[in-house]
Design a protein around this motif. Structure first.
Motif, PDB file in Angstrom:
ATOM      1  N   PRO A  82      -3.708   0.557  -1.195  1.00 35.17           N
ATOM      2  CA  PRO A  82      -3.560  -0.489  -2.224  1.00 35.17           C
ATOM      3  C   PRO A  82      -4.085  -0.056  -3.599  1.00 35.17           C
ATOM      4  CG  PRO A  82      -4.302  -1.455  -0.170  1.00 35.17           C
ATOM      5  CD  PRO A  82      -4.332   0.034   0.027  1.00 35.17           C
ATOM      6  N   GLY A  85      -1.510   1.522  -6.601  1.00 34.99           N
ATOM      7  CA  GLY A  85      -0.606   0.790  -7.486  1.00 34.99           C
ATOM      8  C   GLY A  85       0.841   0.752  -7.016  1.00 34.99           C
ATOM      9  N   VAL A  86       1.071   1.001  -5.746  1.00 33.78           N
ATOM     10  CA  VAL A  86       2.417   0.960  -5.178  1.00 33.78           C
ATOM     11  C   VAL A  86       2.510  -0.302  -4.318  1.00 33.78           C
ATOM     12  CG1 VAL A  86       4.047   2.137  -3.649  1.00 33.78           C
ATOM     13  CG2 VAL A  86       2.573   3.480  -5.163  1.00 33.78           C
ATOM     14  N   SER A  87       3.555  -1.081  -4.531  1.00 38.31           N
ATOM     15  CA  SER A  87       3.695  -2.328  -3.763  1.00 38.31           C
ATOM     16  C   SER A  87       3.900  -2.019  -2.286  1.00 38.31           C
ATOM     17  CB  SER A  87       4.885  -3.146  -4.282  1.00 38.31           C
ATOM     18  OG  SER A  87       6.103  -2.520  -3.912  1.00 38.31           O
ATOM     19  N   VAL A  88       3.572  -2.980  -1.453  1.00 38.61           N
ATOM     20  CA  VAL A  88       3.760  -2.841  -0.010  1.00 38.61           C
ATOM     21  C   VAL A  88       5.225  -2.554   0.299  1.00 38.61           C
ATOM     22  CG1 VAL A  88       3.631  -4.089   2.197  1.00 38.61           C
ATOM     23  CG2 VAL A  88       1.783  -4.313   0.527  1.00 38.61           C
ATOM     24  N   GLU A  89       6.126  -3.253  -0.389  1.00 34.76           N
ATOM     25  CA  GLU A  89       7.561  -3.069  -0.156  1.00 34.76           C
ATOM     26  C   GLU A  89       8.006  -1.668  -0.548  1.00 34.76           C
ATOM     27  OE1 GLU A  89       6.282  -5.592  -2.099  1.00 34.76           O
ATOM     28  OE2 GLU A  89       6.385  -7.172  -0.591  1.00 34.76           O
ATOM     29  N   ASP A  90       7.544  -1.183  -1.704  1.00 39.95           N
ATOM     30  CA  ASP A  90       7.919   0.148  -2.168  1.00 39.95           C
ATOM     31  C   ASP A  90       7.354   1.218  -1.238  1.00 39.95           C
ATOM     32  OD1 ASP A  90       9.080   2.090  -3.808  1.00 39.95           O
ATOM     33  OD2 ASP A  90       7.306   2.218  -5.092  1.00 39.95           O
ATOM     34  N   LYS A  91       6.115   1.055  -0.817  1.00 35.77           N
ATOM     35  CA  LYS A  91       5.498   1.996   0.122  1.00 35.77           C
ATOM     36  C   LYS A  91       6.320   2.052   1.413  1.00 35.77           C
ATOM     37  CE  LYS A  91       1.144   2.693   2.700  1.00 35.77           C
ATOM     38  NZ  LYS A  91       1.556   2.674   4.071  1.00 35.77           N
TER      39      LYS A  91
END
Length: 192
Positions: A82, A85-91
């Motif tokens: 977390p 800076g990468v969203s959960v969806e993007d990850k």
């Protein structure tokens, strides 16, 4: 070159071999000396799964396999936390793409098995996937305890323990967590 060819298999081996050198981001960000690698984390989870038996109501071999593939995509996308800076969806999408890439390298039989095990973990819909999530978090706090103890930094990694409070589901893992807390509390009272 065809999927599953020796050339593509070698590329796959080299790619997942990167996990032996990728330091886990959470430890790096907390200035832990000599932090564990992603592969070290996955390996201990797989070894822990040997301690499961029929009373645990899961397929032990499946737990072991999920443990070995759950972070495999990090060989291509890195260990994203977390803090990155990468969203959960993007990850998730990056990791799915990485796992799809592996299918192209190793072929459909092995590739689809690894992909499906990865997705099983991500979707958390089976007892095995839920248990592997418990093992993932348990290994994290066990590692935090080891760093606090071995590096003479008691309590400095408390945030990892707080982040897992009340989340463990499997009875056996709960027993291990309880014992870990006993040892951690004993260690901390010995320090004071």
């Amino acid at each position: 070159m065809a999927s599953g060819s020796p050339k593509n298999c070698l590329e796959f081996f080299k790619t997942v071999g990167r996990l032996k050198h990728i330091k886990r981001t959470g430890w790096v960000n907390r200035n832990v000396r000599d932090p564990e690698t992603v592969s070290g984390h996955m390996y201990r989870m797989a070894i822990i799964s040997f301690l499961l038996d029929e009373k645990d109501n899961v397929n032990r071999d499946r737990v072991m396999k999920i443990s070995l593939v759950h972070d495999m995509a990090e060989s291509l996308v890195g260990d994203l936390t977390p803090d990155c800076g990468v969203s959960v969806e993007d990850k998730h999408q990056r990791e799915v793409s990485a796992m799809e890439h592996f299918i192209k390298l190793v072929g459909e039989k092995a590739g689809n098995e690894m992909f499906n095990l990865f997705m099983e973990y991500e979707e958390q819909k089976t007892p095995e996937a839920v248990l592997v999530k418990d093992l993932d978090k348990f290994d994290m706090i066990l590692q935090a305890f080891e760093y606090e103890t071995d590096q003479d930094r008691p309590g400095t990694l408390d945030e990892f323990f707080k982040s897992t409070e009340g989340i463990f589901k499997h009875p056996k893992v709960k027993l291990w967590v309880e014992e870990l807390y006993k040892q951690r509390n004993s260690e901390r009272s010995d320090q004071s």
